[in-house]
Motif scaffolding. Structure first.
Motif, PDB file in Angstrom:
ATOM      1  N   ASP A 234      30.341  53.601  64.095  1.00 31.42           N
ATOM      2  CA  ASP A 234      29.264  54.632  64.168  1.00 31.42           C
ATOM      3  C   ASP A 234      29.774  55.397  65.362  1.00 31.42           C
ATOM      4  O   ASP A 234      29.651  55.157  66.486  1.00 31.42           O
TER       5      ASP A 234
ATOM      6  N   MET B 195      31.045  53.367  68.326  1.00 37.01           N
ATOM      7  CA  MET B 195      30.377  52.081  68.413  1.00 37.01           C
ATOM      8  C   MET B 195      30.855  51.236  67.267  1.00 37.01           C
ATOM      9  O   MET B 195      30.992  51.577  66.078  1.00 37.01           O
TER      10      MET B 195
ATOM     11  N   ASP C  33      35.087  59.906  73.343  1.00 34.71           N
ATOM     12  CA  ASP C  33      34.044  59.650  74.354  1.00 34.71           C
ATOM     13  C   ASP C  33      33.812  60.701  75.422  1.00 34.71           C
ATOM     14  O   ASP C  33      34.926  61.001  76.220  1.00 34.71           O
TER      15      ASP C  33
ATOM     16  N   ASN D 287      29.165  52.077  78.389  1.00 34.28           N
ATOM     17  CA  ASN D 287      27.674  52.292  78.146  1.00 34.28           C
ATOM     18  C   ASN D 287      27.060  50.993  77.873  1.00 34.28           C
ATOM     19  O   ASN D 287      27.795  50.029  77.125  1.00 34.28           O
TER      20      ASN D 287
ATOM     21  N   ALA E 171      24.922  50.294  75.493  1.00 35.31           N
ATOM     22  CA  ALA E 171      24.922  49.692  74.086  1.00 35.31           C
ATOM     23  C   ALA E 171      26.077  49.237  73.667  1.00 35.31           C
ATOM     24  O   ALA E 171      26.235  48.199  73.088  1.00 35.31           O
ATOM     25  N   VAL E 172      27.506  49.644  74.202  1.00 33.52           N
ATOM     26  CA  VAL E 172      28.667  49.221  74.053  1.00 33.52           C
ATOM     27  C   VAL E 172      28.792  47.477  74.486  1.00 33.52           C
ATOM     28  O   VAL E 172      29.028  46.600  73.869  1.00 33.52           O
TER      29      VAL E 172
ATOM     30  N   ALA F 162      26.602  44.956  72.259  1.00 35.60           N
ATOM     31  CA  ALA F 162      27.437  44.815  70.962  1.00 35.60           C
ATOM     32  C   ALA F 162      28.640  43.726  71.587  1.00 35.60           C
ATOM     33  O   ALA F 162      29.118  42.877  70.736  1.00 35.60           O
TER      34      ALA F 162
ATOM     35  N   TYR G 100      38.187  45.115  67.959  1.00 36.73           N
ATOM     36  CA  TYR G 100      37.529  46.568  68.440  1.00 36.73           C
ATOM     37  C   TYR G 100      38.106  47.415  69.384  1.00 36.73           C
ATOM     38  O   TYR G 100      38.064  48.551  69.445  1.00 36.73           O
TER      39      TYR G 100
ATOM     40  N   ARG H  14      39.105  51.113  69.310  1.00 38.52           N
ATOM     41  CA  ARG H  14      38.226  52.154  70.035  1.00 38.52           C
ATOM     42  C   ARG H  14      39.389  53.106  70.806  1.00 38.52           C
ATOM     43  O   ARG H  14      39.311  54.203  70.870  1.00 38.52           O
TER      44      ARG H  14
END
Lengths: 285, 285
Positions: free
Chosen positions: B36, B39, B82, B89, B91-92, B95, B107, B111
């Protein structure tokens, strides 16, 4: 000492970000590295030649290289960067041979950064024009305000050993008899050790283990960080990647020593290359 | 094992440069990493979620990540990279905490590379538009034909020791009590060891000697190669660079051990960071 290391310049990093201090450095005492495009200018004694800021074109982009015994040193971004930046050319090698180690380090660092500027006049993010910032250690986009930083590409270069013999390769297009250590760019998402293992497997078909670090060297064609490593193979059966290499062979310690002395079965890499240093390290181990 | 290392994917490097083989991989068996933006998409078990190539927009730029037990794996370049690529961040981090080491490595690598594409749609040399090439391991300019390659930035991160105590710093803007190893980008024209010495001198005023390599780690925010080193100082007198650091302190082995256990004088770096690994290495030395 490895070629391109040991520069006597103090990079004075903190001063780059201070516009006032940087402006203060652009004075009559400042020295400008003589460059013909990317080639070093030399004085009659074969040392790097220096001029003053008055030698730079009026609209020149100036990179602050650092302080030499208090004297600010600059280099001018040339009109064009290196068209084939991955390869050193014979004229450069000739010039390199006459420079002292200290001068070579200053030239190499300056070449990498002015070449980067010459090839990064536009913003990769939006296509806008960019301008030099922070004494040449940054560029800023005039359109989207993105910041861009000089690039340094880590490359793993490795000695792989099996049963007392060393794996060396001959690149596609290299002269017969010239051999060196395998090498490749460390990619996003891998450690140095993983990069070593992947490159060796990809180019030779050999699995490598127990990878250790030996030494590193900046390489200014255009701006690699060469990371020299050693590892062991469990097998000497080769599956040569013919897209990259003409051949791979295993050499004994005696063969490596003889070749380094100029009288062996292969032509060793030049003294300026970290591969030469790695082979010497292995010979003396 | 260090976080972001140990991916199970075979990068199948040689296949990237082979358009036919690459096209052959874009079949019904191929898997598309669910993202997403940047993410990670997660399934109900907290693992990385995968779809098929049918999930990608029709004009998507697809990056070939490698083979997973023979199955081709791809990721889609997002609309935007980014915006603050140097910072992870929260949220990362959340996860990341739920992913297995293997998934985290996949990942992280994905990324870094899709973010690079999203921020490199234009040619830095001429400003023209670029297109994806070689399965996402290159971009080519539509205007001047320059080739561009994914970027990996080497960063030296170092433990500096004096008389049994370790130098750790608190960055500007970090919470009170959080300390970690000093770090900085290795610049064009310097070896890893020279980069370590320059950064330490610049940030702390301390001269460092006998620098040795310890370990390395890819760090995908956005795409660093963290190179962990150790060195010795001859003096513990500090001149803190206040443009970068809030404070520097020297900690004993007992203090480092207690802090790693969560009960010491400072908040240690998170387990995913190489700094944590370096501190553990030093504690056990």
């Amino acid at each position: 000492m490895l070629a391109f290391t040991g520069s006597r310049l103090d990079r004075a990093d903190n001063d780059r970000a201070d516009p006032e201090r940087l402006a203060g450095y652009m004075n009559w005492r400042a020295r400008l590295l003589a460059l013909d495009g990317l080639m070093p200018g030399m004085d009659q004694a074969g040392a790097l030649a220096w001029g003053t800021l008055a030698d730079a074109p009026e609209d020149a982009e100036l990179v602050f290289l650092g302080l030499d015994g208090g004297k600010p040193c600059f280099a001018c971004v040339p009109a064009a960067g290196d068209a084939a930046p991955r390869l050193a050319n014979p004229a450069v090698w000739q010039a390199m041979a006459s420079l002292t180690p200290d001068d070579l380090a200053i030239y190499g660092g300056a070449r990498s950064i002015v070449d980067w500027h010459a090839r990064h006049r536009f913003c990769a993010q939006c296509g806008g024009t960019t301008r030099i910032a922070k004494g040449g250690w940054q560029r800023e986009c005039n359109q989207c305000a993105a910041s861009h930083f000089p690039r340094t590409d880590p490359v793993a270069i490795m000695l792989v050993e099996y049963d007392g013999r060393l794996m060396l390769g001959r690149g596609k297009g290299w002269p017969e008899g010239r051999f060196s250590a395998l090498a490749g760019f460390v990619e996003p998402g891998e450690s140095i050790e993983e990069g070593v293992a992947r490159e060796v497997l990809e180019e030779s078909g050999v699995k490598v283990r127990d990878v250790t670090y030996i030494a590193s060297q900046p390489w200014p064609f255009p701006s690699q960080l060469m990371i020299g490593c050693h590892g062991y193979a469990d097998d000497d059966a080769l599956v040569v990647d013919e897209t990259e290499l003409a051949e791979i062979r295993w050499f004994t310690r005696e063969e490596v020593a003889a070749s380094l002395a100029g009288d062996g079965p292969f032509a060793a890499p030049p003294a300026q290359a970290i591969a030469h240093h790695l082979l010497t390290w292995w010979r003396d181990r």
